[in-house]
Scaffold this active site. Sequence first.
Site, PDB file in Angstrom:
ATOM      1  N   HIS A  35      -4.952  -0.095   6.285  1.00 11.38           N
ATOM      2  CA  HIS A  35      -4.777  -0.269   4.707  1.00 11.38           C
ATOM      3  C   HIS A  35      -3.381   0.486   4.631  1.00 11.38           C
ATOM      4  O   HIS A  35      -2.829   1.064   5.323  1.00 11.38           O
ATOM      5  CB  HIS A  35      -5.746   0.640   4.248  1.00 11.38           C
ATOM      6  N   GLU A 117      -5.679   4.547   5.934  1.00 15.11           N
ATOM      7  CA  GLU A 117      -4.742   4.484   4.998  1.00 15.11           C
ATOM      8  C   GLU A 117      -3.351   4.779   5.251  1.00 15.11           C
ATOM      9  O   GLU A 117      -2.961   6.115   5.834  1.00 15.11           O
ATOM     10  CB  GLU A 117      -5.180   4.929   3.643  1.00 15.11           C
ATOM     11  N   HIS A 155      -6.526  -5.031   6.199  1.00  9.74           N
ATOM     12  CA  HIS A 155      -7.484  -5.010   5.027  1.00  9.74           C
ATOM     13  C   HIS A 155      -7.484  -6.454   4.762  1.00  9.74           C
ATOM     14  O   HIS A 155      -8.530  -7.213   4.342  1.00  9.74           O
ATOM     15  CB  HIS A 155      -7.039  -4.143   4.153  1.00  9.74           C
ATOM     16  N   ASP A 165      -2.793  -5.848   2.196  1.00  9.60           N
ATOM     17  CA  ASP A 165      -2.249  -4.695   2.854  1.00  9.60           C
ATOM     18  C   ASP A 165      -2.907  -4.751   4.237  1.00  9.60           C
ATOM     19  O   ASP A 165      -4.047  -5.410   4.450  1.00  9.60           O
ATOM     20  CB  ASP A 165      -2.783  -3.520   2.269  1.00  9.60           C
TER      21      ASP A 165
END
Length: 176
Positions: A35, A117, A155, A165
Amino acid sequence: MLEIKSGWLEGVRQVPVKRFGARPSGTEISLIVIHCIALPPKTFGTPYVDDIFTGTLDPNAHPYFKDVAPLEVSTHLFIKRTGLITQYVSFLDRAWHAGRSSYNGHKECNDYSIGIELEGSDDCAYTNEQYKSLKEVISLLKKAYPMIGNNIAGHNEVAPGRKTDPGQYFDWSQIR
């Protein structure tokens, strides 16, 4: 040197959060989902990523936060543009990062995946430091959870039409 002990990545910054759940019984970790996040969007180096995952994001600190502050989200790892890694949720637990999702016909990716992330936005390049940290983490995760194999997705791939993303500037050749 990084290593995984009891679901935690030793040698990184740890900020345990309450926003997670148990993985369904018998579920094996078999996917990594990549992500990106920046709060506010396209703004790097702020403390707000910690705040959204810990549930302490002030909705009045920025106009964008009014809509995102109430969201109950979390991730396993966050990699800043400097390469610094933060872990929020144990790999043994289910972080709330992918939402409604599916990978290779298996629904609810949060149940069997690890969310990572990257500090960034889907319309700009990521840093060499991020790729270096990401490669090291992926190598460790594959050793600890061999069912991952080559199952690494964006993602956007597990939630197509809903998420974009990590975006077109993410260089998949760096990790695949």
